[in-house]
Structure formats: C-alpha cells, structure tokens
Design a protein around this motif. Structure first.
Motif, short mmCIF file in Angstrom:
data_model
loop_
_atom_site.label_atom_id
_atom_site.label_comp_id
_atom_site.label_asym_id
_atom_site.label_seq_id
_atom_site.Cartn_x
_atom_site.Cartn_y
_atom_site.Cartn_z
N ALA A 61 0.82 -1.21 0.00
CA ALA A 61 0.00 0.00 0.00
C ALA A 61 0.85 1.26 0.00
CB ALA A 61 -0.93 0.00 1.21
N HIS A 62 2.08 1.16 0.50
CA HIS A 62 2.96 2.32 0.53
C HIS A 62 3.83 2.44 -0.72
CE1 HIS A 62 1.76 2.26 4.77
NE2 HIS A 62 2.04 3.55 4.73
N THR A 63 3.54 1.62 -1.72
CA THR A 63 4.24 1.74 -3.00
C THR A 63 3.38 2.50 -4.01
OG1 THR A 63 3.40 -0.39 -3.84
CG2 THR A 63 5.47 -0.44 -2.60
N GLY A 64 2.62 3.47 -3.53
CA GLY A 64 1.82 4.28 -4.43
C GLY A 64 0.43 4.57 -3.93
N GLY A 65 0.09 4.12 -2.72
CA GLY A 65 -1.24 4.38 -2.18
C GLY A 65 -1.42 5.80 -1.68
N GLY A 66 -0.32 6.51 -1.49
CA GLY A 66 -0.40 7.89 -1.04
C GLY A 66 -0.33 8.05 0.46
N GLY A 67 0.13 9.22 0.91
CA GLY A 67 0.25 9.48 2.33
C GLY A 67 -1.09 9.78 2.98
N GLY A 68 -1.12 9.62 4.32
CA GLY A 68 -2.33 9.97 5.06
C GLY A 68 -3.44 8.96 4.99
N HIS A 99 -8.39 12.14 5.02
CA HIS A 99 -8.41 13.48 4.42
C HIS A 99 -9.49 13.49 3.34
CE1 HIS A 99 -6.20 11.80 0.99
NE2 HIS A 99 -5.30 11.32 1.85
N ALA A 100 -9.56 14.55 2.59
CA ALA A 100 -10.67 14.75 1.66
C ALA A 100 -10.73 13.70 0.55
CB ALA A 100 -10.61 16.14 1.04
N GLN A 101 -9.61 13.07 0.21
CA GLN A 101 -9.60 12.02 -0.81
C GLN A 101 -8.93 10.75 -0.31
OE1 GLN A 101 -7.92 13.94 -4.38
NE2 GLN A 101 -9.97 13.98 -5.26
N SER A 102 -9.01 10.51 1.00
CA SER A 102 -8.40 9.30 1.53
C SER A 102 -9.21 8.06 1.14
CB SER A 102 -8.28 9.39 3.05
OG SER A 102 -9.53 9.63 3.65
N ILE A 103 -8.56 6.93 1.23
CA ILE A 103 -9.20 5.66 0.90
C ILE A 103 -10.22 5.33 1.99
CG2 ILE A 103 -8.78 3.18 0.60
CD1 ILE A 103 -5.97 4.04 -0.48
N PRO A 104 -11.44 5.01 1.63
CA PRO A 104 -12.48 4.77 2.64
C PRO A 104 -12.34 3.39 3.27
CG PRO A 104 -13.40 4.46 0.46
CD PRO A 104 -11.98 4.96 0.26
N VAL A 105 -12.96 3.22 4.44
CA VAL A 105 -12.95 1.92 5.12
C VAL A 105 -14.18 1.09 4.76
CG1 VAL A 105 -11.56 2.70 7.05
CG2 VAL A 105 -14.05 2.92 7.16
N THR A 106 -15.07 1.63 3.96
CA THR A 106 -16.27 0.88 3.57
C THR A 106 -16.29 0.67 2.06
OG1 THR A 106 -17.52 2.96 3.38
CG2 THR A 106 -17.61 1.76 5.49
#
Length: 567
Positions: free
Chosen positions: A235-242, A560-567
């Motif tokens: 996930a840290h190979t391009g999933g983005g920070g935050g 954050h405003a465009q973070s990956i959702p948990v649902t």
C-alpha cells in the motif's frame, strides 16, 4: 502526507517564462558531515551525542514559530490547530499519535509540506505532527538497506546517498519535497525512464498504526513479508500518504540485490549528464508551430519509450506556459545521460531535431526566473555537468505562492482535439496575476517493466505524465485563477467527462498531485465522482487498497478529503 532559492535555480515553478517545474513537489540540503561511511550507518544527527535527542516539542499558537508551522508551500492552506508537535524519533511519533487517539483529537501529518490540497492544513485539524526534524538518511546494516526518515528532503537524500556511497534513487527533482509523502505516492523524476519509480526500490516501511480497539503501535512491513504485512508494504508503493498510518521511515534497496556492500544496494546515477534548456517566445508562436511541437513531443515518446531504448537515459519536460505577455515563452528542458552511450550527444541532438521539426521559431535560451527573463547561459547549446551538480541546479521551489494543480497520464501522444484545447486556452492572454502552464514530462522505459499490480501505482504503460499548474500571489485572484485552470482541464478532457478516464490515450491521475475537483460532480461528470476520483488514481488496485485500509486503519483515524475509505 505529505509533499529564496538561489537566483539561478530552475525549480517547480521558478521559471514560468520558458520553464517551470521540474518533475516531482523548506530548507534545502543539509551538509553531510565529514567522516567515513561507517559513521553514516547510524542517523548522522545522533552519532555525535545520542543523549541529546530532545523530547517532543510542542508549538502553541502563542509561539512565534507557529505561523511557519501551520502551512506548507501552497499558501492557500493555513490551519489553526491547538498545537504542532515536532518529533525526532519513531517513539515520539508513536506517542504523539497515541495521545491524539486517547484525547479524541483530529491529527494530520506533515513531512515536507508539499501537499497540493488541504489534506494536512485544514479547519478540522487539531494536532499537526511535524516530521521535518526527523530527516536522517543512513545505511542500516541490520536491514542491509538505506533508511530514509520521513522528513528528509529529496536533496538531502540525494546528497547523502551519492556523496557517501555513490548511489541514488529515482525520485523527484524539487529539492524540498519530503520523503514521507513523495515515496508513498509513487515518486518519479529525471532518472525514472532509466531506473524506474522511487517505489520500485522500497524494501520496507515503518508505520505508526491505530488498531480497532484504539491501540497504537509501530509496525514494520517489508517486500519479503506475507499476508497483512505484505499488503501494508504494498500500500505504501503508491497508495499515497495519510491513508494507513504515520510513516516514520523507509528502507530502500534494489530488488534482488545481494551482499552487504552498501555501494551495490542501490543504482548508481550517471556520472555526467547533458542539460539543454531552450524556449520559444509566445509572440513568435502560431497555432501550427504549437501543434507541431506538442505532437512531435508525443510521437517521439511513442517511438522511444521501450525499456531497451537507447533513450532510456533521456528525460524531457515540455513546459507549455500560458501566454502571459510579450516576454512569455514555451520551454523545453532536457536531461540526457552523458556516460552510458558513446553517442549520447548525437542522440540528444537527434531528439531535439525531431521535437522541434516544423516549429518555425529560432529557439532562445531558457529564462532563469519569472519576471527577470535573464538568459540561462550556454544551456541552449547543451552543457555537460556532473550528475549531482545538475540535480542540485535544477531543483528549487517557491513557498510564497498560492496554487492549484491537476494531473494526467497518457499512453499515446495527445489527440488533435486535446492539442487544440491546449492551444485555445494557453494562447489566449492569461488573466491578470496568473502564471500557469501545462508541463508534459517524459515517462515510460524502465517504469513500464513493472506489472500494474506489483506496486500500488497502476499506470505502467504510460509514456507521458502531465502537470497542470496555476499560480498567483494575490489571494483576490483565486476565483479567476481557479476558473482558468478548471476550464482548461475540462476542455482537454471534455470527451471523457472532463477528467482523463483511462482509455486509448488517457490513463488516470497521479495521487501525489491530488486534485479535489476530481471528487466534485461540478468538475467530474462521471457517475459517483467521489469513488471515481480514487479509481482515476488507483485503477484496478483500488480494491486491494480498500481492504488494506480496513485491516490497518479500521477506525479511519488517518483520513483526508480524498483518503481511501474503510467501507
């Protein structure tokens, strides 16, 4: 979650009349202390006095430092948190997260301050954890890899790796961008066609995570792990920070590297590079010249972006600056490996001839700084420079601007429809106070040797990367400036719902150039734009990222405003 220069730096935006950003987005490089490589196997700041590590430094609103620590390089975003917490160790970072969880405080994380949107600095944040003092770069014998702390800047990384070990990573060229967000979002730069993406060298990552019961812990996930830990690394190979936790440090190593000699564990950059920087004045430009230049650049990349291409060592940046007056110009900046191929200079000359064919304008030297329009001596004639000097020279930035950014990948040359849209908007006089450009960067070659699902970056068959950039210094100009860049982007991608939907040419967007407009139905006419925006970033990797988010941040503490959702 991330991301005054000397006068003759050409940086992300320091030259809009003939050049602007180099590929990518504080203080510049910290000098590397004299000493043997052995001393650098530990964090440099901790070698001299281990007991000198301070406690967490809390900066409250009454502190004179507070205004500097509640904003990044984009002056549009200024927060009013209860405090900013400066940490210098992973243990301190974990403590800061634990205290925020216990107190129910909204927390965000800053490494380099280059986040283009308000993901770090916004009205909801109550605590900002600042990692800028956690910035060491060193060889870690226990991991047999190079550790890079999240607050280290690109130039700090380059300087330490190269001067002490003769190696590098293919990261961005904006000097002050922090590793924390840059690496987690994928990372690319002037060496990427030759060496691949930054994350192609990610061996392990250390992350502070929050479990479902509120437990806070620091975990280490590596390429060699399996199961949930492997997912966290991936996930840290391009999933983005935050998205998944607070990143404290990375370890970098070439996949498959053997032995424990640190000078062999990462690639070596070219010993020397050619740099050419030319511009084409707007007063001499007509539509045919413009179309020829843009289409030539795209067609050349279609023909020269295979992994085995002798042009893998060439990275070009076509800077389509908006027509902001008689001194404005379109720029073409090129770096070419001068050491790998005996005929590198000929290859570069042939490239320049191909890209400028049919452009009936005599190229001029590229300007150095917006507003001064001074010449960049000799670069229009191609100069050979040592690699690190060129890297230092071409880095830079301006922390006093307001900005808006958009992005796109392209698998083919831009269509006639798209090029005409660019011409219509860029050739018209720009609004007063706006400095803007569309920068088209080289891509492909080594980048495209990795499978689309091997890392979280799915765009592994593109040949071009586009950066849409708008800048202004007067806050009163924001409405007109935003309207200008939004209308341009809408026009270029009008055939696909106003955004670069993956298809024959387009291939989505880059998470390190976040754009909240993608989630807004006013600017993205595709169904369910909130979800569609994340699919533009992640394509087929989105489902795995969502399952990883649920596993490692089930309470959605990091968001954050465009973070990956948990649902």
């Amino acid at each position: 979650m991330n991301n005054q220069q000397p006068e003759k730096r050409v940086g992300r935006r320091s030259l809009l009349s003939g050049a602007a950003a180099v590929a990518g987005g504080a203080a510049l490089s910290t000098a590397v202390p004299a000493g043997a490589a052995q001393a650098a196997t530990k964090p440099l700041a901790k070698v001299a006095n281990v007991a000198a590590t301070p406690a967490i430094i809390d900066i409250a609103p009454a502190d004179s430092r507070f205004p500097d620590l509640v904003r990044g390089t984009n002056q549009r975003w200024v927060a009013t948190p209860e405090k900013v917490r400066l940490v210098t160790t992973p243990t301190q970072a974990e403590s800061a997260v634990r205290e925020a969880v216990t107190a129910g405080k909204r927390l965000t994380v800053r490494s380099g301050g280059h986040c283009y949107e308000d993901f770090v600095f916004n009205s909801q944040v109550q605590v900002v954890v600042d990692l800028s003092a956690m910035n060491q770069v060193y060889y870690d014998p226990a991991m047999n890899a190079f550790a890079i702390e999240a607050g280290a800047s690109n130039l700090q990384v380059y300087e330490t790796l190269y001067k002490l070990y003769g190696v590098t990573i293919p990261a961005g060229s904006c000097a002050s961008v922090g590793a924390g967000g840059h690496i987690s979002g994928g990372g690319y730069g002037l060496l990427s066609r030759q060496l691949g993406l930054t994350v192609d060298y990610l061996h392990a990552v250390e992350v502070v995570v929050v479990r479902s019961n509120g437990t806070v812990e620091t975990v280490k996930a590596s390429r060699d792990d399996t199961g949930a830990l492997k997912d966290l690394w991936w996930a840290h190979t391009g999933g983005g920070g935050g998205n998944f936790g607070l990143i404290t440090r990375y370890w970098m190593r070439t996949p498959g590297a053997t032995g424990n000699d640190p000078t062999t564990l990462l690639p070596k950059p070219p010993s020397e590079v050619f740099v050419n920087a030319i511009s084409f004045p707007w007063p001499q430009m007509d539509q045919q010249d413009f179309q020829n230049l843009v289409k030539n650049f795209g067609r050349w990349h279609e023909q020269n972006s295979a992994p085995s291409s002798p042009y893998a060592g060439l990275f070009g940046l076509l800077k389509l600056n908006a027509n902001s007056g008689p001194n404005s110009a379109i720029g073409l900046l090129t770096q070419m490996d001068a050491s790998t191929h005996a005929n590198a200079r000929t290859l570069l000359n042939d490239y320049l001839t191909a890209v400028t064919a049919g452009v009936n304008i005599t190229p001029q030297p590229m300007s150095v700084a917006m507003g001064e329009h001074a010449a960049l001596p000799g670069f229009d004639k191609t100069r050979k420079l040592p690699w690190y000097i060129a890297t230092d020279y071409l880095s830079g930035g301006n922390p006093t601007l307001y900005g808006k950014y958009k992005s796109a990948y392209a698998k083919k040359a831009m269509s006639s429809f798209q090029v005409s849209a660019l011409w219509n908007h860029l050739s018209a006089p720009a609004p007063d106070g706006l400095e803007a450009l569309v920068q088209i960067d080289s891509y492909g070659c080594k980048v495209n040797t990795v499978a689309s699902d091997a890392t979280a970056v799915p765009q592994r068959d593109s040949i071009l990367k586009l950066q849409y950039q708008a800048y202004w210094t007067d806050p009163a100009k924001e409405t007109d400036s935003l309207a200008w860049i939004r209308n341009l982007y809408k026009a270029v991608y009008a055939e696909t719902g106003n955004v670069p939907v993956p298809g024959f040419i387009n291939d989505g967007c880059y998470i390190n150039y976040p754009d909240k407009d993608l989630s807004d139905p006013a600017f993205n006419t595709n169904p369910n734009p909130q979800d569609h925006a994340l699919q533009l970033y992640y394509k087929g990797n989105y489902a795995r990222l969502k399952s990883t988010k649920l596993a490692w941040d089930p309470t959605n503490f990091f968001r954050h405003a465009q973070s990956i959702p948990v649902t």
